[in-house]
Write a protein that holds these residues in place. Structure first.
Motif, PDB file in Angstrom:
ATOM      1  N   GLU A 433       0.854  -1.185   0.000  1.00  0.00           N
ATOM      2  CA  GLU A 433       0.000   0.000   0.000  1.00  0.00           C
ATOM      3  C   GLU A 433       0.890   1.234   0.000  1.00  0.00           C
ATOM      4  N   ILE A 434       0.491   2.219  -0.802  1.00  0.00           N
ATOM      5  CA  ILE A 434       1.250   3.471  -0.848  1.00  0.00           C
ATOM      6  C   ILE A 434       0.362   4.574  -0.288  1.00  0.00           C
ATOM      7  N   SER A 435       0.861   5.310   0.685  1.00  0.00           N
ATOM      8  CA  SER A 435       0.070   6.400   1.255  1.00  0.00           C
ATOM      9  C   SER A 435      -0.161   7.472   0.196  1.00  0.00           C
ATOM     10  N   PRO A 436      -1.381   7.985   0.073  1.00  0.00           N
ATOM     11  CA  PRO A 436      -1.627   9.081  -0.880  1.00  0.00           C
ATOM     12  C   PRO A 436      -0.781  10.301  -0.553  1.00  0.00           C
ATOM     13  N   LEU A 437      -0.356  10.433   0.712  1.00  0.00           N
ATOM     14  CA  LEU A 437       0.475  11.581   1.073  1.00  0.00           C
ATOM     15  C   LEU A 437       1.863  11.468   0.436  1.00  0.00           C
ATOM     16  N   LEU A 438       2.248  10.232   0.094  1.00  0.00           N
ATOM     17  CA  LEU A 438       3.532  10.014  -0.584  1.00  0.00           C
ATOM     18  C   LEU A 438       3.369  10.171  -2.103  1.00  0.00           C
ATOM     19  N   ALA A 439       2.329   9.542  -2.644  1.00  0.00           N
ATOM     20  CA  ALA A 439       2.187   9.557  -4.105  1.00  0.00           C
ATOM     21  C   ALA A 439       0.739   9.367  -4.529  1.00  0.00           C
ATOM     22  N   VAL A 440       0.313  10.174  -5.513  1.00  0.00           N
ATOM     23  CA  VAL A 440      -0.998   9.958  -6.143  1.00  0.00           C
ATOM     24  C   VAL A 440      -0.807   9.434  -7.574  1.00  0.00           C
ATOM     25  N   GLY A 441       0.423   9.131  -7.904  1.00  0.00           N
ATOM     26  CA  GLY A 441       0.732   8.554  -9.209  1.00  0.00           C
ATOM     27  C   GLY A 441       2.176   8.110  -9.189  1.00  0.00           C
ATOM     28  N   PRO A 442       2.607   7.264 -10.137  1.00  0.00           N
ATOM     29  CA  PRO A 442       3.986   6.767 -10.113  1.00  0.00           C
ATOM     30  C   PRO A 442       5.010   7.884 -10.194  1.00  0.00           C
ATOM     31  N   GLU A 443       4.633   8.986 -10.852  1.00  0.00           N
ATOM     32  CA  GLU A 443       5.577  10.099 -11.027  1.00  0.00           C
ATOM     33  C   GLU A 443       5.992  10.726  -9.698  1.00  0.00           C
ATOM     34  N   ASP A 444       5.199  10.497  -8.633  1.00  0.00           N
ATOM     35  CA  ASP A 444       5.528  11.098  -7.327  1.00  0.00           C
ATOM     36  C   ASP A 444       6.510  10.253  -6.524  1.00  0.00           C
ATOM     37  N   LEU A 445       6.765   9.033  -6.977  1.00  0.00           N
ATOM     38  CA  LEU A 445       7.643   8.144  -6.204  1.00  0.00           C
ATOM     39  C   LEU A 445       9.094   8.509  -6.459  1.00  0.00           C
ATOM     40  N   GLY A 446       9.755   8.980  -5.419  1.00  0.00           N
ATOM     41  CA  GLY A 446      11.166   9.324  -5.575  1.00  0.00           C
ATOM     42  C   GLY A 446      12.025   8.152  -5.127  1.00  0.00           C
ATOM     43  N   GLU A 447      12.911   8.452  -4.171  1.00  0.00           N
ATOM     44  CA  GLU A 447      13.788   7.410  -3.632  1.00  0.00           C
ATOM     45  C   GLU A 447      13.045   6.632  -2.557  1.00  0.00           C
ATOM     46  N   VAL A 448      12.340   5.593  -2.908  1.00  0.00           N
ATOM     47  CA  VAL A 448      11.696   4.820  -1.842  1.00  0.00           C
ATOM     48  C   VAL A 448      12.282   3.410  -1.797  1.00  0.00           C
ATOM     49  N   CYS A 449      12.220   2.850  -0.604  1.00  0.00           N
ATOM     50  CA  CYS A 449      12.757   1.514  -0.425  1.00  0.00           C
ATOM     51  C   CYS A 449      11.637   0.645   0.138  1.00  0.00           C
ATOM     52  N   VAL A 450      11.359  -0.466  -0.514  1.00  0.00           N
ATOM     53  CA  VAL A 450      10.270  -1.323  -0.054  1.00  0.00           C
ATOM     54  C   VAL A 450      10.824  -2.306   0.979  1.00  0.00           C
ATOM     55  N   PRO A 451      10.256  -2.306   2.197  1.00  0.00           N
ATOM     56  CA  PRO A 451      10.803  -3.188   3.240  1.00  0.00           C
ATOM     57  C   PRO A 451      10.596  -4.666   2.912  1.00  0.00           C
ATOM     58  N   ASN A 452      11.486  -5.471   3.448  1.00  0.00           N
ATOM     59  CA  ASN A 452      11.431  -6.906   3.190  1.00  0.00           C
ATOM     60  C   ASN A 452      10.482  -7.560   4.198  1.00  0.00           C
ATOM     61  N   CYS A 453       9.206  -7.505   3.915  1.00  0.00           N
ATOM     62  CA  CYS A 453       8.220  -8.103   4.821  1.00  0.00           C
ATOM     63  C   CYS A 453       6.992  -8.504   3.999  1.00  0.00           C
ATOM     64  N   GLU A 454       6.009  -9.113   4.655  1.00  0.00           N
ATOM     65  CA  GLU A 454       4.856  -9.616   3.907  1.00  0.00           C
ATOM     66  C   GLU A 454       3.906  -8.488   3.498  1.00  0.00           C
ATOM     67  N   LYS A 455       3.714  -7.558   4.450  1.00  0.00           N
ATOM     68  CA  LYS A 455       2.808  -6.425   4.188  1.00  0.00           C
ATOM     69  C   LYS A 455       3.602  -5.142   4.230  1.00  0.00           C
ATOM     70  N   ALA A 456       3.751  -4.492   3.092  1.00  0.00           N
ATOM     71  CA  ALA A 456       4.589  -3.289   3.043  1.00  0.00           C
ATOM     72  C   ALA A 456       3.731  -2.040   2.864  1.00  0.00           C
ATOM     73  N   TYR A 457       4.027  -1.033   3.710  1.00  0.00           N
ATOM     74  CA  TYR A 457       3.302   0.226   3.624  1.00  0.00           C
ATOM     75  C   TYR A 457       4.293   1.343   3.373  1.00  0.00           C
ATOM     76  N   LEU A 458       4.135   2.051   2.269  1.00  0.00           N
ATOM     77  CA  LEU A 458       5.078   3.120   1.938  1.00  0.00           C
ATOM     78  C   LEU A 458       4.440   4.462   2.239  1.00  0.00           C
ATOM     79  N   GLU A 459       5.135   5.238   3.086  1.00  0.00           N
ATOM     80  CA  GLU A 459       4.565   6.552   3.437  1.00  0.00           C
ATOM     81  C   GLU A 459       5.639   7.628   3.457  1.00  0.00           C
TER      82      GLU A 459
END
Ligand code: UTP
Length: 459
Positions: A433-459
């Motif tokens: 899941e990506i928080s809308p506060l982080l991105a409302v489209g792929p163009e908003d994703l900068g340097e993000v790192c997806v954690p190594n776990c089953e359920k990942a939340y990017l904010e």
């Protein structure tokens, strides 16, 4: 006749209209209960109800003959990519000038979901558990930052869920929106009727009423004073969406750009139906040259299954209920007593209080549908969209169009955005899941790192 301190005309009229049965238990009511019943009765538009009952017994809403409506195809389906780019620029300029407001309709009863509270308060986020309202509100916060402009969020509630909705936002700091940019107002209710055209009592003192449909939103914009407020703020475009679609691109520059460049009264998103049986209205062009939507239940089976030259459905474009309204058009169609949208009738089970007991009857519910504004437009356009990118309706607890399918689609879309940006996703991740506060489209994703776990939340 029941004489009652100054309400004689109201009571007499109810009898004259053949609705005297609502006073059957009058003698058992307290003074306060009598006042409640009379107050409820005083809001009834008998003339409208009589007309609706007569038409409900007749042949129904007449659509005339129709063919499929033309639409702007995506570049991957033959649309002109340069035109899309031009639209994006025009849309961005319109947004940055502060001409756009977002409008979510949240007055529905959410019967199928069966959630006890406003549907928008439902915790949908697949990892975060964020409510639908929070997801929408945070998108607005992000769009406002992205385009450097204040974007008002309008929320239409119903009298049944208005207070709960207001409390929900207030108790959570409006999810970051300031009070001035959050306008919450209720839609109207309309009484249901039984099979003989009689008003139905829900309990001793209250008539059974239902919200007047998402089509009631246009009238509610006017009667609430919000339309005037929008004019004062220089808003020209109202971006309309439904509370139960977490994927909606609330502020879409390409869509807004086409709307502005083509000078449309109403613009619509359209998507390919999954098959002839999908329960979704289709865009049509009536024989009088006007555009409209025909509900799946009104589309004859033969027509629904017709195919065109490439083997695709002839009535291909379904409506996900995502529209842009020109503010001045809403003003125009909601002014004057005879203008407005027609009511549709549905036969539904209704809780009724009869002979001193609570029970259930089959009755007639009346609702307006927002897409009935289309035939009233001088110009209306349809822009094709990709279903997986923008539409995951939450109607049921499980199965088709459910909490389950919407959560899955949110996670799949997050994965698609990350892939588009070449951001690695560890194989352990099953739910994203990506928080809308982080991105409302792929163009908003900068340097993000997806954690190594089953359920990942990017904010
Ligand atoms: P639906 O017609 O799917 O109804 O509404 P619903 O209330 O969500 O669910 P069911 O049919 O009772 O199970 C589509 C959108 O229109 C809004 C809903 O809140 C939803 O966002 N709506 C519907 C209103 O705002 N008012 C209405 O009177 C009806």
């Amino acid at each position: 006749m029941i004489p009652y301190h100054g309400h004689d005309i109201l009571i007499k009229n109810a009898f004259l209209q053949g609705q005297g049965h609502v006073f059957d238990h009058w003698n058992t009511l307290s003074e306060e209960e009598r006042r409640d019943l009379l107050e409820d009765l005083s809001t009834v538009d008998f003339e409208l109800l009589n007309r609706l009952y007569r038409t409900a017994k007749g042949p129904g809403v007449y659509h005339g003959d129709f063919g499929p409506a033309p639409f702007i195809a995506l570049p991957c389906h033959g649309g002109d990519a340069a035109e899309f780019e031009e639209a994006r620029k025009a849309g961005e300029a319109h947004i940055r000038e502060g001409r756009v407001a977002a409008f979510v309709v949240a007055g529905g009863q959410g019967t199928r979901l069966g959630y006890d509270g406003p549907k928008g308060a439902y915790g949908l986020g697949p990892v975060s558990g964020k409510s639908l309202f929070q997801i929408h509100a945070e998108k607005i916060v992000k769009y406002s930052k992205k385009y450097g402009v204040r974007i008002p969020l309008l929320i239409m509630t119903s009298p049944d869920n208005h207070d709960a909705t207001v409390k929900f936002f207030q108790g959570r700091g409006n999810f970051g929106l300031d009070d001035r940019n959050l306008l919450v107002f209720p839609q109207s209710m309309i009484p249901s009727l039984d099979g003989d055209g009689k008003l139905i009592l829900e309990n001793r003192t209250r008539l059974f009423k239902n919200p007047d449909g998402h089509g009631g939103s246009l009238k509610a914009l006017r009667t609430s004073g919000v339309l005037e407020e929008l004019e004062e703020r220089g808003i020209e475009t109202i971006s309309y969406f439904q509370v139960d679609n977490p994927l909606v691109k609330i502020i879409d520059p390409v869509f807004i750009g086409f709307h502005v460049l083509r000078d449309a009264d109403v613009s619509n998103k359209g998507l390919e139906k999954t098959g002839p049986g999908e329960k979704m209205g289709v865009f049509v062009l009536f024989d009088n040259g006007r555009m409209g939507v025909v509900e799946y239940s009104d589309l004859p089976e033969g027509k629904a299954a017709e195919t065109g030259p490439e083997g695709k459905l002839r009535f291909l474009m379904g409506s996900p209920a995502i529209h842009l309204f020109r503010r001045s058009f809403v003003e125009e169609i909601t002014s004057g007593p005879s203008r407005g949208l027609p009511f549709h009738v549905a036969r539904k089970k209704i809780k009724a209080w009869r002979g001193g007991e609570a029970g259930e009857i089959e009755g007639l519910k009346f609702e307006m549908f927002v897409f009935d504004a289309l035939p009233l437009t001088a110009k209306s356009i349809i822009l094709e969209m990709v279903r997986e990118d923008e539409f995951a309706p939450v109607k049921n607890p499980d199965g088709v169009d459910s909490v389950e399918s919407a959560r899955r689609m949110m996670s799949e879309l997050a994965l698609k955005w990350l892939r588009e940006r070449d951001i690695p996703v560890p194989p352990s991740v099953k739910l994203l899941e990506i928080s809308p506060l982080l991105a409302v489209g792929p163009e908003d994703l900068g340097e993000v790192c997806v954690p190594n776990c089953e359920k990942a939340y990017l904010e």
